[in-house]
Design a protein around this motif. Structure first.
Motif, PDB file in Angstrom:
ATOM      1  N   VAL A   1       0.854  -1.183   0.000  1.00 43.68           N
ATOM      2  CA  VAL A   1       0.000   0.000   0.000  1.00 43.68           C
ATOM      3  C   VAL A   1       0.892   1.235   0.000  1.00 43.68           C
ATOM      4  N   PHE A   2       0.688   2.097  -0.975  1.00 46.81           N
ATOM      5  CA  PHE A   2       1.461   3.321  -1.061  1.00 46.81           C
ATOM      6  C   PHE A   2       0.767   4.453  -0.316  1.00 46.81           C
ATOM      7  N   LYS A   3       1.567   5.288   0.291  1.00 48.52           N
ATOM      8  CA  LYS A   3       1.093   6.597   0.725  1.00 48.52           C
ATOM      9  C   LYS A   3       1.716   7.564  -0.270  1.00 48.52           C
ATOM     10  N   LEU A   4       0.981   7.837  -1.326  1.00 45.05           N
ATOM     11  CA  LEU A   4       1.556   8.550  -2.457  1.00 45.05           C
ATOM     12  C   LEU A   4       1.375  10.052  -2.337  1.00 45.05           C
ATOM     13  N   ILE A   5       2.454  10.774  -2.521  1.00 39.70           N
ATOM     14  CA  ILE A   5       2.422  12.231  -2.575  1.00 39.70           C
ATOM     15  C   ILE A   5       2.205  12.639  -4.026  1.00 39.70           C
ATOM     16  N   LEU A   6       1.134  13.370  -4.279  1.00 38.53           N
ATOM     17  CA  LEU A   6       0.809  13.805  -5.640  1.00 38.53           C
ATOM     18  C   LEU A   6       0.958  15.315  -5.726  1.00 38.53           C
ATOM     19  N   ILE A   7       1.898  15.763  -6.554  1.00 40.14           N
ATOM     20  CA  ILE A   7       2.164  17.183  -6.739  1.00 40.14           C
ATOM     21  C   ILE A   7       1.708  17.572  -8.145  1.00 40.14           C
TER      22      ILE A   7
ATOM     23  N   SER B   1      -5.387  18.602 -12.107  1.00 38.42           N
ATOM     24  CA  SER B   1      -5.421  18.517 -13.567  1.00 38.42           C
ATOM     25  C   SER B   1      -6.223  17.277 -13.920  1.00 38.42           C
ATOM     26  N   SER B   2      -6.512  17.107 -15.184  1.00 41.46           N
ATOM     27  CA  SER B   2      -7.276  15.930 -15.599  1.00 41.46           C
ATOM     28  C   SER B   2      -6.510  14.645 -15.327  1.00 41.46           C
ATOM     29  N   LEU B   3      -5.211  14.626 -15.640  1.00 45.98           N
ATOM     30  CA  LEU B   3      -4.412  13.441 -15.340  1.00 45.98           C
ATOM     31  C   LEU B   3      -4.309  13.232 -13.836  1.00 45.98           C
ATOM     32  N   GLY B   4      -4.174  14.318 -13.079  1.00 45.54           N
ATOM     33  CA  GLY B   4      -4.140  14.210 -11.623  1.00 45.54           C
ATOM     34  C   GLY B   4      -5.413  13.592 -11.079  1.00 45.54           C
ATOM     35  N   SER B   5      -6.552  13.994 -11.626  1.00 49.32           N
ATOM     36  CA  SER B   5      -7.833  13.427 -11.203  1.00 49.32           C
ATOM     37  C   SER B   5      -7.904  11.940 -11.537  1.00 49.32           C
ATOM     38  N   ALA B   6      -7.418  11.577 -12.724  1.00 45.38           N
ATOM     39  CA  ALA B   6      -7.408  10.171 -13.120  1.00 45.38           C
ATOM     40  C   ALA B   6      -6.527   9.349 -12.188  1.00 45.38           C
ATOM     41  N   LEU B   7      -5.383   9.907 -11.826  1.00 50.99           N
ATOM     42  CA  LEU B   7      -4.470   9.216 -10.904  1.00 50.99           C
ATOM     43  C   LEU B   7      -5.095   9.045  -9.532  1.00 50.99           C
ATOM     44  N   MET B   8      -5.717  10.100  -9.014  1.00 43.86           N
ATOM     45  CA  MET B   8      -6.353   9.999  -7.705  1.00 43.86           C
ATOM     46  C   MET B   8      -7.435   8.929  -7.716  1.00 43.86           C
ATOM     47  N   ALA B   9      -8.256   8.925  -8.763  1.00 42.98           N
ATOM     48  CA  ALA B   9      -9.328   7.937  -8.853  1.00 42.98           C
ATOM     49  C   ALA B   9      -8.772   6.517  -8.907  1.00 42.98           C
ATOM     50  N   GLU B  10      -7.710   6.310  -9.681  1.00 43.36           N
ATOM     51  CA  GLU B  10      -7.125   4.970  -9.815  1.00 43.36           C
ATOM     52  C   GLU B  10      -6.460   4.515  -8.518  1.00 43.36           C
ATOM     53  N   LEU B  11      -5.729   5.407  -7.875  1.00 51.46           N
ATOM     54  CA  LEU B  11      -5.067   5.074  -6.618  1.00 51.46           C
ATOM     55  C   LEU B  11      -6.075   4.747  -5.526  1.00 51.46           C
ATOM     56  N   LEU B  12      -7.129   5.536  -5.439  1.00 53.31           N
ATOM     57  CA  LEU B  12      -8.151   5.284  -4.421  1.00 53.31           C
ATOM     58  C   LEU B  12      -8.891   3.982  -4.713  1.00 53.31           C
ATOM     59  N   LYS B  13      -9.125   3.692  -5.988  1.00 51.52           N
ATOM     60  CA  LYS B  13      -9.794   2.439  -6.353  1.00 51.52           C
ATOM     61  C   LYS B  13      -8.977   1.239  -5.890  1.00 51.52           C
TER      62      LYS B  13
ATOM     63  N   VAL C   1       6.481   9.507  -4.746  1.00 49.90           N
ATOM     64  CA  VAL C   1       6.055  10.824  -5.219  1.00 49.90           C
ATOM     65  C   VAL C   1       5.758  10.760  -6.707  1.00 49.90           C
ATOM     66  N   VAL C   2       4.623  11.338  -7.087  1.00 47.96           N
ATOM     67  CA  VAL C   2       4.323  11.575  -8.503  1.00 47.96           C
ATOM     68  C   VAL C   2       4.167  13.076  -8.675  1.00 47.96           C
ATOM     69  N   CYS C   3       4.926  13.646  -9.594  1.00 45.44           N
ATOM     70  CA  CYS C   3       4.889  15.086  -9.835  1.00 45.44           C
ATOM     71  C   CYS C   3       4.521  15.343 -11.288  1.00 45.44           C
ATOM     72  N   LEU C   4       3.458  16.116 -11.496  1.00 43.10           N
ATOM     73  CA  LEU C   4       2.979  16.460 -12.832  1.00 43.10           C
ATOM     74  C   LEU C   4       3.473  17.869 -13.172  1.00 43.10           C
TER      75      LEU C   4
ATOM     76  N   ILE D   1      12.499   8.941   1.162  1.00 51.54           N
ATOM     77  CA  ILE D   1      11.695   8.600  -0.013  1.00 51.54           C
ATOM     78  C   ILE D   1      12.608   8.548  -1.239  1.00 51.54           C
ATOM     79  N   ARG D   2      12.514   7.465  -1.980  1.00 51.12           N
ATOM     80  CA  ARG D   2      13.382   7.316  -3.143  1.00 51.12           C
ATOM     81  C   ARG D   2      12.617   7.145  -4.448  1.00 51.12           C
ATOM     82  N   ARG D   3      11.342   6.847  -4.396  1.00 53.24           N
ATOM     83  CA  ARG D   3      10.601   6.565  -5.640  1.00 53.24           C
ATOM     84  C   ARG D   3       9.950   7.826  -6.167  1.00 53.24           C
ATOM     85  N   LEU D   4      10.270   8.178  -7.403  1.00 52.82           N
ATOM     86  CA  LEU D   4       9.739   9.381  -8.042  1.00 52.82           C
ATOM     87  C   LEU D   4       9.296   9.072  -9.457  1.00 52.82           C
TER      88      LEU D   4
END
Length: 205
Positions: A8-14, A18-30, A74-77, A105-108
């Motif tokens: 389970v990730f605790k993902l930081i979204l920066i 945005s539309s892609l950000g919304s898609a990512l949030m929806a997929e991660l929460l799913k 971390v995912v940064c758009l 944190i090492r994953r970006l």
């Protein structure tokens, strides 16, 4: 119920507004991951289970460090933060890498206008130079990074749009919704399966 073997990730979204950000949030929460979206205003989006917000940004290494604190990846758009402003994207990338280097944190996953790395035709010299410097910055870091080309987007899509990507009542949205949802799913697969470390990828659907 979530498979106990799936991390389970605790993902930081920066840059998640945005539309892609919304898609990512929806997929991660799913997939039952926890999402912490870095925003300027805590009232920007409505709260929901698994989605949290914190004030932050990439104006300095110190601010970046505080923004990513408490996450596991971390995912940064970049394009959502500074569209077509490649000098600012480079500056933000420097702050982000420096800030993350102060944490464990090492994953970006860095999403931006990196298609110039494949084909410089139609791109400015400044864009190519900034992209090259971002790659060099990452290669010299200790991060487990992935570069992702920003997909074509439709503005104004929120999380609710991606809860149902078929049968939308809004004309012309079905195709871009489904495409962005697939890109988001591929990005989350990349995180879950530990794919594409040190690679530049373009998700085409």
């Amino acid at each position: 119920m979530k498979n106990a073997e799936t991390p389970v990730f605790k993902l930081i979204l920066i840059g998640g507004l945005s539309s892609l950000g919304s898609a990512l949030m929806a997929e991660l929460l799913k997939r039952q991951h926890e999402v912490i979206a870095v925003v300027k205003d805590l009232n920007t989006l409505a709260p929901r289970p698994g989605l949290h917000f914190k004030i932050g940004g990439l104006n300095s290494a110190a601010q970046a460090e505080q923004s990513v604190a408490g996450g596991s990846a971390v995912v940064c758009l970049l394009a959502a933060l500074a569209a077509d402003d490649f000098a600012t994207q480079l500056r933000m990338s420097r702050a982000l890498v420096a800030g993350m280097s102060r944490t464990t944190i090492r994953r970006l996953v860095l999403v931006g206008d990196f298609s110039v790395l494949d084909n410089s035709e139609g791109h400015s010299e400044q864009q190519r130079a900034c992209a090259d410097q971002i790659v060099d910055l990452l290669q010299r870091s200790q991060l487990h990074w992935t570069l992702v080309n920003t997909p074509q987007q439709v503005a104004g899509l929120g999380i609710e749009h991606f809860r149902q990507t078929h049968g939308t009542l809004e004309p012309g949205l079905a195709e871009p919704l489904q495409r962005l949802a697939r890109v988001a799913a591929a990005m989350v697969d990349t995180l879950e399966l530990k794919l594409h470390h040190g690679e530049h990828v373009n998700f085409v659907f």
